[in-house]
Design a protein around this motif. Structure first.
Motif, PDB file in Angstrom:
ATOM      1  N   LEU A 144       0.832  -1.192   0.000  1.00 47.80           N
ATOM      2  CA  LEU A 144       0.000   0.000   0.000  1.00 47.80           C
ATOM      3  C   LEU A 144       0.872   1.248   0.000  1.00 47.80           C
ATOM      4  N   ALA A 145       0.359   2.285  -0.610  1.00 44.15           N
ATOM      5  CA  ALA A 145       1.011   3.591  -0.560  1.00 44.15           C
ATOM      6  C   ALA A 145       0.107   4.509   0.255  1.00 44.15           C
ATOM      7  N   ALA A 146       0.701   5.351   1.094  1.00 47.04           N
ATOM      8  CA  ALA A 146      -0.089   6.240   1.953  1.00 47.04           C
ATOM      9  C   ALA A 146       0.484   7.647   1.917  1.00 47.04           C
ATOM     10  N   LEU A 147      -0.406   8.603   2.003  1.00 47.20           N
ATOM     11  CA  LEU A 147      -0.037  10.008   2.108  1.00 47.20           C
ATOM     12  C   LEU A 147      -0.807  10.556   3.285  1.00 47.20           C
ATOM     13  N   ARG A 148      -0.095  11.126   4.253  1.00 47.52           N
ATOM     14  CA  ARG A 148      -0.732  11.542   5.498  1.00 47.52           C
ATOM     15  C   ARG A 148      -0.320  12.951   5.868  1.00 47.52           C
ATOM     16  N   TYR A 149      -1.303  13.750   6.221  1.00 44.88           N
ATOM     17  CA  TYR A 149      -1.068  15.083   6.766  1.00 44.88           C
ATOM     18  C   TYR A 149      -1.717  15.107   8.143  1.00 44.88           C
ATOM     19  N   ALA A 150      -1.042  15.704   9.095  1.00 47.35           N
ATOM     20  CA  ALA A 150      -1.594  15.813  10.445  1.00 47.35           C
ATOM     21  C   ALA A 150      -1.166  17.153  11.033  1.00 47.35           C
ATOM     22  N   TRP A 151      -2.076  17.772  11.740  1.00 44.54           N
ATOM     23  CA  TRP A 151      -1.769  19.017  12.412  1.00 44.54           C
ATOM     24  C   TRP A 151      -2.719  19.204  13.579  1.00 44.54           C
TER      25      TRP A 151
ATOM     26  N   VAL B  22      -6.238  17.109  13.653  1.00 43.72           N
ATOM     27  CA  VAL B  22      -6.802  16.791  12.345  1.00 43.72           C
ATOM     28  C   VAL B  22      -5.836  15.891  11.604  1.00 43.72           C
ATOM     29  N   VAL B  23      -6.368  14.819  11.023  1.00 39.26           N
ATOM     30  CA  VAL B  23      -5.545  13.916  10.223  1.00 39.26           C
ATOM     31  C   VAL B  23      -6.243  13.704   8.886  1.00 39.26           C
ATOM     32  N   LEU B  24      -5.495  13.900   7.824  1.00 44.68           N
ATOM     33  CA  LEU B  24      -5.963  13.613   6.472  1.00 44.68           C
ATOM     34  C   LEU B  24      -5.092  12.477   5.960  1.00 44.68           C
ATOM     35  N   TRP B  25      -5.691  11.345   5.706  1.00 47.90           N
ATOM     36  CA  TRP B  25      -4.935  10.150   5.384  1.00 47.90           C
ATOM     37  C   TRP B  25      -5.500   9.547   4.104  1.00 47.90           C
ATOM     38  N   THR B  26      -4.641   9.335   3.120  1.00 49.62           N
ATOM     39  CA  THR B  26      -5.028   8.720   1.862  1.00 49.62           C
ATOM     40  C   THR B  26      -4.202   7.456   1.667  1.00 49.62           C
ATOM     41  N   VAL B  27      -4.876   6.355   1.366  1.00 55.50           N
ATOM     42  CA  VAL B  27      -4.193   5.072   1.188  1.00 55.50           C
ATOM     43  C   VAL B  27      -4.725   4.405  -0.075  1.00 55.50           C
ATOM     44  N   THR B  28      -3.845   3.805  -0.836  1.00 56.08           N
ATOM     45  CA  THR B  28      -4.244   3.072  -2.037  1.00 56.08           C
ATOM     46  C   THR B  28      -3.245   1.956  -2.310  1.00 56.08           C
ATOM     47  N   ASP B  29      -3.680   0.998  -3.081  1.00 51.55           N
ATOM     48  CA  ASP B  29      -2.749  -0.049  -3.502  1.00 51.55           C
ATOM     49  C   ASP B  29      -2.136   0.288  -4.861  1.00 51.55           C
ATOM     50  N   ASP B  30      -2.478   1.472  -5.394  1.00 53.96           N
ATOM     51  CA  ASP B  30      -1.956   1.936  -6.682  1.00 53.96           C
ATOM     52  C   ASP B  30      -0.971   3.077  -6.445  1.00 53.96           C
ATOM     53  N   THR B  31       0.310   2.757  -6.366  1.00 53.43           N
ATOM     54  CA  THR B  31       1.343   3.749  -6.059  1.00 53.43           C
ATOM     55  C   THR B  31       1.350   4.890  -7.071  1.00 53.43           C
ATOM     56  N   ALA B  32       1.209   4.579  -8.333  1.00 56.36           N
ATOM     57  CA  ALA B  32       1.199   5.620  -9.364  1.00 56.36           C
ATOM     58  C   ALA B  32       0.040   6.588  -9.148  1.00 56.36           C
ATOM     59  N   GLN B  33      -1.097   6.070  -8.726  1.00 56.72           N
ATOM     60  CA  GLN B  33      -2.270   6.908  -8.502  1.00 56.72           C
ATOM     61  C   GLN B  33      -2.025   7.920  -7.389  1.00 56.72           C
ATOM     62  N   ILE B  34      -1.424   7.486  -6.302  1.00 57.97           N
ATOM     63  CA  ILE B  34      -1.198   8.417  -5.188  1.00 57.97           C
ATOM     64  C   ILE B  34      -0.129   9.452  -5.538  1.00 57.97           C
TER      65      ILE B  34
ATOM     66  N   GLU C 178      -2.958  20.319  -1.905  1.00 61.03           N
ATOM     67  CA  GLU C 178      -3.771  21.534  -2.000  1.00 61.03           C
ATOM     68  C   GLU C 178      -4.977  21.448  -1.065  1.00 61.03           C
ATOM     69  N   LEU C 179      -5.628  20.298  -1.029  1.00 56.73           N
ATOM     70  CA  LEU C 179      -6.748  20.090  -0.110  1.00 56.73           C
ATOM     71  C   LEU C 179      -6.300  20.263   1.339  1.00 56.73           C
ATOM     72  N   ALA C 180      -5.164  19.674   1.695  1.00 55.65           N
ATOM     73  CA  ALA C 180      -4.661  19.766   3.071  1.00 55.65           C
ATOM     74  C   ALA C 180      -4.420  21.215   3.481  1.00 55.65           C
ATOM     75  N   HIS C 181      -3.975  22.043   2.554  1.00 56.30           N
ATOM     76  CA  HIS C 181      -3.733  23.455   2.866  1.00 56.30           C
ATOM     77  C   HIS C 181      -5.025  24.243   3.032  1.00 56.30           C
ATOM     78  N   LYS C 182      -6.130  23.708   2.526  1.00 58.98           N
ATOM     79  CA  LYS C 182      -7.407  24.420   2.598  1.00 58.98           C
ATOM     80  C   LYS C 182      -8.312  23.939   3.725  1.00 58.98           C
ATOM     81  N   VAL C 183      -7.937  22.873   4.402  1.00 57.87           N
ATOM     82  CA  VAL C 183      -8.763  22.344   5.487  1.00 57.87           C
ATOM     83  C   VAL C 183      -8.736  23.325   6.659  1.00 57.87           C
TER      84      VAL C 183
END
Length: 65
Positions: free
Chosen positions: A2-9, A18-30, A39-44
């Motif tokens: 799995l590939a994950a991208l996580r923002y926390a503040w 606040v935690v924004l966590w994105t996980v997928t099994d498609d590395t290219a997609q993430i 960009e979404l994380a900066h606007k939360v």
């Protein structure tokens, strides 16, 4: 795998974590989506609703400050 991208503040003003966590099994997609996710994380933002007050103060952010 799995590939994950996580923002926390923490928003100290309202005492929120606040935690924004994105996980997928498609590395290219993430990798492709990373700029949009960043960009979404900066606007939360955290909005506190004062549910104990009358209807006139029910707007987002009412009672903060």
């Amino acid at each position: 795998m799995l590939a994950a991208l996580r923002y926390a503040w923490r928003d100290e003003k309202v005492g929120a974590d606040v935690v924004l966590w994105t996980v997928t099994d498609d590395t290219a997609q993430i990798i492709q989506a990373a700029p949009d996710i960043e960009e979404l994380a900066h606007k939360v933002s955290v909005v506190v609703w004062d549910l104990q007050s009358d209807a006139s103060s029910m707007a987002p952010g009412a009672g903060i400050g």
